[in-house]
Design an enzyme around this catalytic site. Structure first.
Site, PDB file in Angstrom:
ATOM      1  N   SER A 209       0.705  -1.222   0.008  1.00 40.15           N
ATOM      2  CA  SER A 209       0.119  -0.049  -0.028  1.00 40.15           C
ATOM      3  C   SER A 209       0.800   1.186  -0.118  1.00 40.15           C
ATOM      4  O   SER A 209       1.804   1.379   0.832  1.00 40.15           O
ATOM      5  CB  SER A 209      -0.855  -0.031   1.086  1.00 40.15           C
ATOM      6  OG  SER A 209      -1.343   1.378   1.453  1.00 40.15           O
ATOM      7  N   GLY A 210       0.639   2.176  -0.978  1.00 42.19           N
ATOM      8  CA  GLY A 210       1.307   3.467  -1.031  1.00 42.19           C
ATOM      9  C   GLY A 210       0.919   4.249   0.248  1.00 42.19           C
ATOM     10  O   GLY A 210       1.860   5.024   0.814  1.00 42.19           O
ATOM     11  N   LEU A 211      -0.221   4.280   0.647  1.00 39.05           N
ATOM     12  CA  LEU A 211      -0.613   5.027   1.909  1.00 39.05           C
ATOM     13  C   LEU A 211       0.150   4.468   3.235  1.00 39.05           C
ATOM     14  O   LEU A 211       0.818   4.979   3.918  1.00 39.05           O
ATOM     15  CB  LEU A 211      -2.227   4.893   2.312  1.00 39.05           C
ATOM     16  CG  LEU A 211      -2.755   5.314   3.528  1.00 39.05           C
ATOM     17  CD1 LEU A 211      -2.232   6.956   3.725  1.00 39.05           C
ATOM     18  CD2 LEU A 211      -4.070   5.089   3.584  1.00 39.05           C
TER      19      LEU A 211
ATOM     20  N   ASP B 170       0.573  10.589   2.116  1.00 41.39           N
ATOM     21  CA  ASP B 170       0.471   9.895   0.800  1.00 41.39           C
ATOM     22  C   ASP B 170       0.090  10.863  -0.260  1.00 41.39           C
ATOM     23  O   ASP B 170      -1.091  11.032  -0.507  1.00 41.39           O
ATOM     24  CB  ASP B 170      -0.899   9.025   0.933  1.00 41.39           C
ATOM     25  CG  ASP B 170      -1.007   8.131  -0.189  1.00 41.39           C
ATOM     26  OD1 ASP B 170      -0.051   7.917  -0.852  1.00 41.39           O
ATOM     27  OD2 ASP B 170      -2.154   7.477  -0.426  1.00 41.39           O
TER      28      ASP B 170
ATOM     29  N   ASP C 204       1.207  -0.819  -5.080  1.00 41.28           N
ATOM     30  CA  ASP C 204       0.284   0.520  -5.360  1.00 41.28           C
ATOM     31  C   ASP C 204       1.459   1.400  -5.991  1.00 41.28           C
ATOM     32  O   ASP C 204       2.393   2.003  -5.165  1.00 41.28           O
ATOM     33  CB  ASP C 204      -0.012   1.171  -4.137  1.00 41.28           C
ATOM     34  CG  ASP C 204      -0.836   2.378  -4.102  1.00 41.28           C
ATOM     35  OD1 ASP C 204      -0.844   2.800  -5.241  1.00 41.28           O
ATOM     36  OD2 ASP C 204      -1.388   2.921  -3.303  1.00 41.28           O
TER      37      ASP C 204
ATOM     38  N   ASP D 225       0.880   4.630  -7.404  1.00 39.91           N
ATOM     39  CA  ASP D 225       0.544   5.711  -7.303  1.00 39.91           C
ATOM     40  C   ASP D 225       0.177   6.100  -8.777  1.00 39.91           C
ATOM     41  O   ASP D 225      -0.475   5.313  -9.437  1.00 39.91           O
ATOM     42  CB  ASP D 225       1.335   6.834  -6.744  1.00 39.91           C
ATOM     43  CG  ASP D 225       1.493   6.661  -5.004  1.00 39.91           C
ATOM     44  OD1 ASP D 225       0.492   5.990  -4.665  1.00 39.91           O
ATOM     45  OD2 ASP D 225       2.406   7.133  -4.564  1.00 39.91           O
TER      46      ASP D 225
ATOM     47  N   GLU E  91      -2.606   4.694 -11.267  1.00 45.35           N
ATOM     48  CA  GLU E  91      -3.732   5.329 -11.189  1.00 45.35           C
ATOM     49  C   GLU E  91      -3.881   6.682 -12.188  1.00 45.35           C
ATOM     50  O   GLU E  91      -2.529   7.218 -12.344  1.00 45.35           O
ATOM     51  CB  GLU E  91      -4.196   5.726  -9.701  1.00 45.35           C
ATOM     52  CG  GLU E  91      -3.182   6.725  -9.206  1.00 45.35           C
ATOM     53  CD  GLU E  91      -3.502   7.179  -7.835  1.00 45.35           C
ATOM     54  OE1 GLU E  91      -4.127   8.100  -7.369  1.00 45.35           O
ATOM     55  OE2 GLU E  91      -3.440   6.274  -7.087  1.00 45.35           O
TER      56      GLU E  91
ATOM     57  N   LYS F  67       0.332  13.085  -6.806  1.00 42.18           N
ATOM     58  CA  LYS F  67      -1.105  12.603  -6.604  1.00 42.18           C
ATOM     59  C   LYS F  67      -1.284  13.041  -4.983  1.00 42.18           C
ATOM     60  O   LYS F  67      -0.546  13.329  -4.216  1.00 42.18           O
ATOM     61  CB  LYS F  67      -1.371  11.141  -6.836  1.00 42.18           C
ATOM     62  CG  LYS F  67      -0.417  10.334  -6.209  1.00 42.18           C
ATOM     63  CD  LYS F  67      -0.621   9.515  -4.990  1.00 42.18           C
ATOM     64  CE  LYS F  67      -1.949   9.368  -4.618  1.00 42.18           C
ATOM     65  NZ  LYS F  67      -2.148   8.091  -3.904  1.00 42.18           N
TER      66      LYS F  67
ATOM     67  N   ASN G  60      -3.805  11.273  -1.770  1.00 44.46           N
ATOM     68  CA  ASN G  60      -4.829  10.229  -1.421  1.00 44.46           C
ATOM     69  C   ASN G  60      -6.203  10.345  -1.849  1.00 44.46           C
ATOM     70  O   ASN G  60      -6.595  11.506  -1.658  1.00 44.46           O
ATOM     71  CB  ASN G  60      -4.665  10.094   0.266  1.00 44.46           C
ATOM     72  CG  ASN G  60      -5.309   8.816   0.505  1.00 44.46           C
ATOM     73  OD1 ASN G  60      -6.370   9.076   0.842  1.00 44.46           O
ATOM     74  ND2 ASN G  60      -4.698   7.531   0.865  1.00 44.46           N
ATOM     75  N   SER G  61      -6.810   9.465  -2.248  1.00 48.79           N
ATOM     76  CA  SER G  61      -8.226   9.586  -2.704  1.00 48.79           C
ATOM     77  C   SER G  61      -9.199  10.078  -1.780  1.00 48.79           C
ATOM     78  O   SER G  61     -10.343  10.374  -2.127  1.00 48.79           O
ATOM     79  CB  SER G  61      -8.597   8.384  -3.320  1.00 48.79           C
ATOM     80  OG  SER G  61      -7.765   7.667  -4.296  1.00 48.79           O
TER      81      SER G  61
ATOM     82  N   ARG H 106      -5.805   1.840 -12.665  1.00 48.91           N
ATOM     83  CA  ARG H 106      -6.615   2.472 -11.605  1.00 48.91           C
ATOM     84  C   ARG H 106      -7.473   3.629 -11.990  1.00 48.91           C
ATOM     85  O   ARG H 106      -6.743   4.558 -12.466  1.00 48.91           O
ATOM     86  CB  ARG H 106      -6.131   2.396 -10.142  1.00 48.91           C
ATOM     87  CG  ARG H 106      -6.708   3.325  -9.183  1.00 48.91           C
ATOM     88  CD  ARG H 106      -6.038   3.248  -7.859  1.00 48.91           C
ATOM     89  NE  ARG H 106      -6.440   4.288  -6.987  1.00 48.91           N
ATOM     90  CZ  ARG H 106      -5.882   4.294  -5.537  1.00 48.91           C
ATOM     91  NH1 ARG H 106      -5.041   3.437  -5.230  1.00 48.91           N
ATOM     92  NH2 ARG H 106      -6.257   5.216  -4.746  1.00 48.91           N
TER      93      ARG H 106
ATOM     94  N   HIS I 233     -12.428   2.677  -8.258  1.00 49.18           N
ATOM     95  CA  HIS I 233     -12.181   3.080  -6.718  1.00 49.18           C
ATOM     96  C   HIS I 233     -13.387   4.202  -6.547  1.00 49.18           C
ATOM     97  O   HIS I 233     -14.018   4.935  -7.271  1.00 49.18           O
ATOM     98  CB  HIS I 233     -11.045   4.023  -6.715  1.00 49.18           C
ATOM     99  CG  HIS I 233     -10.501   4.052  -5.041  1.00 49.18           C
ATOM    100  ND1 HIS I 233     -11.057   3.125  -4.355  1.00 49.18           N
ATOM    101  CD2 HIS I 233      -9.663   4.774  -4.462  1.00 49.18           C
ATOM    102  CE1 HIS I 233     -10.243   3.383  -3.055  1.00 49.18           C
ATOM    103  NE2 HIS I 233      -9.556   4.366  -3.415  1.00 49.18           N
TER     104      HIS I 233
END
Length: 307
Positions: free
Chosen positions: A58-60, A70, A97, A99, A126, A132, A134-135, A169, A200
């Site tokens: 996980s990138g986060l 992130d 991930d 990103d 993504e 980027k 975090n979503s 993504r 997502h």
């Protein structure tokens, strides 16, 4: 207790080389697959011991473990270094991930090449620009141009081996765009060579995810990350033909909760006596890291005392 995998237990090939094909098998299987988050070697070993057949780097969580946000604050080289530790700690495939690829097509293909060299089995890119965010943070999530992002995907496919899994993504729903926009992007990314689509959402219900899956009709496998819509029964995903579910950040969040509790107790008590039974024993830690394998190796490779 099951013994942990260590990097020295596969003498014929590296863990990554043995695992790449199995990630593709997981994603293409008719059975719903589950990937568990890992952010370092220890969390990878724990998730593997729990029985997960694949891991999500996980990138986060990797960024958080390094003390960064992130938001592409951790460099791609730092991420790749962490992924190597994750791969070394497990014998199951690792999906990374990536990103937005840390830049344009050139950065994305360099990232993919280095991840594959370190034993990763696939990468998710993504469709945002660089850097980027975090979503789930804020509302500013500008999307990449479809043609430019398709070029990133093509560059990765032309660079990595055929076993390396590329997941596109789609952040259209995160950015507030329509289902039609998400589908337009999915079709373009499929044409660019993606092996699977990750769709997502930040909503608390899975309606738009399930609507996407129905409209997409499994042209490519669909991967989801139900961090926000966690109350949706897993049976709904199976019925919708979803390929893979990623539990994306729960090892990191569990670690935060556990460490906060223990630190507060030790600080207030000025003692560790009351919490000793609440934390893992040293024997469990040594087992996870594979000290038993080191002992066996010493017997095999170190000379005994002279008589």
């Amino acid at each position: 207790m099951n013994q942990a995998f260590t990097r020295f237990e596969s003498i014929s090939s590296s863990p990554g080389a043995a695992s790449k094909a199995s990630l593709r098998d997981l994603i293409l299987s008719n059975d719903l697959a589950f990937l568990m988050e890992a952010h370092d070697g220890l969390s990878a070993a724990i998730a593997t011991q729990a029985g997960f057949k694949g891991l999500w780097a996980s990138g986060l969580s990797i960024s958080s473990s390094l003390g960064y946000r992130d938001a592409n604050e951790a460099s791609w080289t730092q991420v790749v270094d962490v992924v190597e530790h994750i791969v070394d700690a497990t014998d199951v495939p690792v999906l990374v991930d990536g990103d937005s690829g840390f830049g344009n097509f050139n950065n994305a293909r360099l990232l993919a090449r280095k991840l594959e060299q370190r034993g990763a089995s696939g990468v998710v890119i993504e469709d945002k620009g660089f850097p980027k965010m975090n979503s789930f943070v804020g509302d500013r999530h500008p999307l990449a141009d479809i043609n430019e992002f398709s070029g990133r995907l093509k560059a990765v496919k032309d660079t990595a081996s055929s076993d390396f899994v590329l997941v596109a993504r789609i952040e259209a729903l995160i950015a507030g765009h329509s289902l039609d926009e998400a589908l337009i992007r999915a079709h373009a990314y499929a044409e660019a060579g993606a092996d699977a689509i990750l769709i997502h959402s930040r909503k608390a219900v899975a309606d738009e995810i399930l609507a996407f899956a129905q409209a997409w009709a499994n042209r490519l496998p669909v991967i989801i990350v139900p961090t926000k819509y966690f109350r949706t029964p897993v049976s709904n995903y199976r019925n919708a033909g979803i390929s893979t579910v990623i539990w994306a950040n729960h090892n990191m969040r569990a670690a935060i909760a556990g460490m906060r509790n223990i630190c507060s107790r030790i600080h207030s008590d000025e003692s560790i006596a009351a919490i000793e039974e609440q934390v893992a024993g040293l024997d469990e830690l040594f087992s996870l890291i594979g000290y038993d394998e080191l002992a066996r190796a010493e017997e095999r490779y170190l000379p005994g005392p002279r008589k």
